[in-house]
Design an enzyme around this catalytic site. Structure first.
Site, PDB file in Angstrom:
ATOM      1  N   ASP A   1      -8.240  -4.053   0.100  1.00 49.63           N
ATOM      2  CA  ASP A   1      -8.347  -4.523   1.498  1.00 49.63           C
ATOM      3  C   ASP A   1      -9.304  -5.717   1.590  1.00 49.63           C
ATOM      4  O   ASP A   1      -9.041  -6.689   2.307  1.00 49.63           O
ATOM      5  CB  ASP A   1      -8.883  -3.404   2.415  1.00 49.63           C
ATOM      6  CG  ASP A   1      -8.080  -2.120   2.298  1.00 49.63           C
ATOM      7  OD1 ASP A   1      -6.868  -2.200   2.004  1.00 49.63           O
ATOM      8  OD2 ASP A   1      -8.660  -1.034   2.496  1.00 49.63           O
TER       9      ASP A   1
ATOM     10  N   ASN B   1       0.817  -1.228   0.000  1.00 54.03           N
ATOM     11  CA  ASN B   1       0.000   0.000   0.000  1.00 54.03           C
ATOM     12  C   ASN B   1       0.848   1.274   0.000  1.00 54.03           C
ATOM     13  O   ASN B   1       0.852   2.041   0.969  1.00 54.03           O
ATOM     14  CB  ASN B   1      -0.902  -0.004   1.240  1.00 54.03           C
ATOM     15  CG  ASN B   1      -2.359  -0.146   0.843  1.00 54.03           C
ATOM     16  OD1 ASN B   1      -2.752   0.197  -0.271  1.00 54.03           O
ATOM     17  ND2 ASN B   1      -3.180  -0.653   1.757  1.00 54.03           N
TER      18      ASN B   1
HETATM   19  P1  ADP Z   1      -6.267  -1.571  -4.622  1.00 55.08           P
HETATM   20  O1  ADP Z   1      -7.616  -1.199  -4.069  1.00 55.08           O
HETATM   21  O2  ADP Z   1      -5.317  -1.996  -3.551  1.00 55.08           O
HETATM   22  O3  ADP Z   1      -5.692  -0.564  -5.579  1.00 55.08           O
HETATM   23  P2  ADP Z   1      -6.971  -3.140  -6.956  1.00 55.08           P
HETATM   24  O4  ADP Z   1      -7.550  -1.917  -7.586  1.00 55.08           O
HETATM   25  O5  ADP Z   1      -5.909  -3.830  -7.684  1.00 55.08           O
HETATM   26  O6  ADP Z   1      -6.487  -2.904  -5.450  1.00 55.08           O
HETATM   27  O7  ADP Z   1      -8.198  -4.114  -6.730  1.00 55.08           O
HETATM   28  C1  ADP Z   1      -8.187  -5.210  -5.862  1.00 55.08           C
HETATM   29  C2  ADP Z   1      -9.135  -6.248  -6.389  1.00 55.08           C
HETATM   30  O8  ADP Z   1     -10.449  -5.687  -6.478  1.00 55.08           O
HETATM   31  C3  ADP Z   1      -8.801  -6.744  -7.782  1.00 55.08           C
HETATM   32  O9  ADP Z   1      -7.882  -7.800  -7.764  1.00 55.08           O
HETATM   33  C4  ADP Z   1     -10.161  -7.191  -8.278  1.00 55.08           C
HETATM   34  O10 ADP Z   1     -10.476  -8.448  -7.738  1.00 55.08           O
HETATM   35  C5  ADP Z   1     -11.088  -6.155  -7.662  1.00 55.08           C
HETATM   36  N1  ADP Z   1     -11.318  -5.023  -8.573  1.00 55.08           N
HETATM   37  C6  ADP Z   1     -10.843  -3.771  -8.441  1.00 55.08           C
HETATM   38  N2  ADP Z   1     -11.283  -2.976  -9.444  1.00 55.08           N
HETATM   39  C7  ADP Z   1     -12.063  -3.754 -10.217  1.00 55.08           C
HETATM   40  C8  ADP Z   1     -12.841  -3.538 -11.405  1.00 55.08           C
HETATM   41  N3  ADP Z   1     -12.893  -2.338 -12.005  1.00 55.08           N
HETATM   42  N4  ADP Z   1     -13.528  -4.589 -11.901  1.00 55.08           N
HETATM   43  C9  ADP Z   1     -13.484  -5.794 -11.317  1.00 55.08           C
HETATM   44  N5  ADP Z   1     -12.782  -6.074 -10.200  1.00 55.08           N
HETATM   45  C10 ADP Z   1     -12.080  -5.073  -9.658  1.00 55.08           C
END
Ligand code: ADP
Length: 303
Positions: free
Chosen positions: A257, A163
């Site tokens: 998270d 993070n």
């Molecule tokens: P962070 O919130 O730490 O930036 P991510 O954006 O990579 O993490 O998202 C974490 C997880 O949430 C992804 O691996 C996926 O499973 C889900 N996710 C996030 N954004 C999307 C999206 N636009 N469509 C589908 N799943 C999503």
């Protein structure tokens, strides 16, 4: 099963229109603890290791945690300090955040090495993030890292989400070194590719996985929004597609998270890697269909 999450929970003020705001509580490791509490069986315990003030708003935060089933015995009370706060602002549909957290009580969560050792002793899973590290001064960071190493040597597993938040760190070199060091001593590393690409310059998620794997023995699980999750375990890399969410994406707060919580609950229960990744992505898909960090409709309490 004893789980301890370490970090800072803040007061959240979210706009509801006409200049009015509702008050909630959130923070990256706290969000994961909240989801873990709901996913794990009642026989498991989920504690939060942190610090708050002795004022009324700190009392309210602790009451909230306890009402959500999270054990607050290891949240220290620090007179003269209070909890951090953030305000969500909406400008033409775009969310932005303003923070007041620079002198929050949580920054003092690792002042006492003996206390850290005592609290972490016997934990099955210890969960923390780069934000947990970032809010500590250098001495406190060293104390926390030493206690984690101690707990690991005694059999605890450490899960770490880097993070990466540059604004919380004194400088870039300290940030990258501290995150690398912590990850090298973790059992499970759960980075998000966009952060890693920006700050470590990784060309793709497999490079992120490989970089963390090269420093230690950890299982690495790289999230990348809607794109496939890349895992690295014992020298083997795998791509896991992320299913298209059943409901439209409304608010991606706490996507990472909640993924971490879904993944860890399943993996620690003995599921295979691909099954645990699906548990993470399916919880995250429900969380991003609802508003805010803690989406009650996404997950019922386990029995
Ligand atoms: P962070 O919130 O730490 O930036 P991510 O954006 O990579 O993490 O998202 C974490 C997880 O949430 C992804 O691996 C996926 O499973 C889900 N996710 C996030 N954004 C999307 C999206 N636009 N469509 C589908 N799943 C999503």
């Amino acid at each position: 099963m004893r789980v301890i999450a370490i970090g800072e929970c803040m007061v959240e003020l979210a706009p509801v229109g006409d200049g009015l705001f509702t008050m909630g509580y959130a923070g990256d490791t706290f969000n994961a603890a909240w989801y873990l509490r709901r996913l794990l069986p009642v026989t498991a315990s989920v504690s939060y290791l942190s610090a708050v003030g002795t004022d009324a708003v700190s009392d309210r935060m602790l009451d909230f945690m306890a009402a959500e089933g999270i054990i607050t015995d290891h949240v220290q009370r620090v007179p003269e300090r209070s909890v951090g706060l953030y305000l969500i602002q909406l400008n033409n549909g775009e969310r932005s955040f303003a923070y007041w957290r620079s002198s929050s009580a949580a920054r003092l969560l690792a002042e006492d090495a003996t206390r850290l050792d005592r609290v972490l002793d016997g934990a099955d899973l210890i969960y923390l993030s780069g934000i947990t590290l970032a809010i500590l001064d250098a001495d406190a960071r060293s104390r926390l890292m030493a206690s984690l190493a101690h707990a690991r040597a005694a059999g605890s597993r450490v899960a770490f989400d880097p993070n990466i938040r540059p604004s919380l760190w004194p400088d870039t070199a300290t940030m990258l070194q501290s995150i690398t060091d912590l990850a090298a001593g973790a059992d499970i590393v759960l980075p998000s590719y966009d952060d890693e690409a920006r700050h470590f310059g990784d060309p793709d998620p497999a490079a992120t996985a490989q970089r963390y794997a090269s420093h230690g023995e950890a299982l690495v699980v790289v999230k990348d929004g809607p794109r496939p999750i890349v895992t690295w375990q014992a020298g083997k890399s795998e791509h896991h597609p992320v299913p298209v969410p059943a409901a439209p994406v409304l608010d991606t707060t706490a996507a990472g998270d909640s993924f971490n919580a879904g993944f860890l609950a399943s993996y620690l229960a003995g599921a295979k890697l691909s099954k645990a990744v699906s548990a993470g992505t399916s919880l995250a898909a429900r969380v991003i269909a609802g508003p805010g960090a803690l989406v009650r409709s996404a997950v019922e309490f386990a029995t």
